[in-house]
Scaffold this active site. Sequence first.
Site, PDB file in Angstrom:
ATOM      1  N   LYS A   1      45.529 -21.015   7.317  1.00 54.11           N
ATOM      2  CA  LYS A   1      46.263 -20.028   7.296  1.00 54.11           C
ATOM      3  C   LYS A   1      47.722 -20.351   7.655  1.00 54.11           C
ATOM      4  O   LYS A   1      47.889 -20.730   8.906  1.00 54.11           O
ATOM      5  CB  LYS A   1      45.744 -18.641   8.300  1.00 54.11           C
ATOM      6  CG  LYS A   1      44.608 -18.006   7.407  1.00 54.11           C
ATOM      7  CD  LYS A   1      44.559 -16.718   8.137  1.00 54.11           C
ATOM      8  CE  LYS A   1      43.742 -15.653   7.431  1.00 54.11           C
ATOM      9  NZ  LYS A   1      43.281 -14.585   8.538  1.00 54.11           N
TER      10      LYS A   1
HETATM   11  O1  G3P Z   1      42.394 -10.895   7.871  1.00 51.78           O
HETATM   12  C1  G3P Z   1      43.353 -10.176   8.553  1.00 51.78           C
HETATM   13  C2  G3P Z   1      43.184  -9.364   9.306  1.00 51.78           C
HETATM   14  O2  G3P Z   1      42.291  -9.775  10.401  1.00 51.78           O
HETATM   15  C3  G3P Z   1      44.164  -8.379   9.990  1.00 51.78           C
HETATM   16  O3  G3P Z   1      43.569  -7.331  10.032  1.00 51.78           O
HETATM   17  O4  G3P Z   1      43.181  -5.003  11.168  1.00 51.78           O
HETATM   18  O5  G3P Z   1      44.814  -6.949  12.220  1.00 51.78           O
HETATM   19  O6  G3P Z   1      45.409  -5.392  10.432  1.00 51.78           O
HETATM   20  P1  G3P Z   1      44.277  -6.137  10.855  1.00 51.78           P
END
Ligand code: G3P
Length: 228
Positions: free
Chosen positions: A89
């Site tokens: 990533k």
């Molecule tokens: O896969 C991306 C994710 O983990 C980000 O999520 O909840 O930090 O917006 P969040």
Amino acid sequence: MSIFIDSSRLEEIKKYHKMGIIRGVTTNPTIMVKDGVTGGLLGIKEQSIKIAKLIDPLPLSVEVLSNNRDEMIDQAVEFAKWAPNINVKITIHGPNGELDNLEVINILETQHDVRINVTAMMSAQQCYLAACAGASYVSIFCGRVNNMGYNSIEEITKTRKLLDLFNLKSKIIAASTREVLNVSEWLLAGAHIVTVTPKLIEGMIIHPYTKETVQMFLNDAKKLSKLL
Ligand code: G3P
């Protein structure tokens, strides 16, 4: 169309992998910190190899730890050597809008044969350019898009149309899930994949009315057995 699990916890991944319902795993530094991964780069390597082996040949995304051009390339090449099913990533740009990242993504995909998941994207425009640069996956953080007051479904739909129209190979990962409902809505909007937190996968499976119905069957099964 499929779901990935957004976690670095081996037990959670194993639980849903055994059920045959996940088709990959995504992580990021924030998830790893939250899940208690320690030991620096060696700790990340050990945990990533364990996950990659467990789910092989399904893909695992591991994020680089830097936004420096050379460090991103070196880390991506190294991470990809840890296991054949690891993809890397890289964010679409740096924290201050630094623009090295798309070039790095292009170099890694075209010269090093590393599959890249371009991450932290909020719009179809960003996804389109990441796909043009050669990304294998384009990750839209749909929950964050919705939190900003925009409609993530529109961004998914536009991204899918652009990818299909211009025959770009990238697969859309809709990420940043907030509710169980996100999963079906984002898949139906055109995401190839939704990466889901373990808690929400459980929420997709368990329904209170199913519990009640199963209990009814079991109560009546007891009565039936008494009649045997
Ligand atoms: O896969 C991306 C994710 O983990 C980000 O999520 O909840 O930090 O917006 P969040």
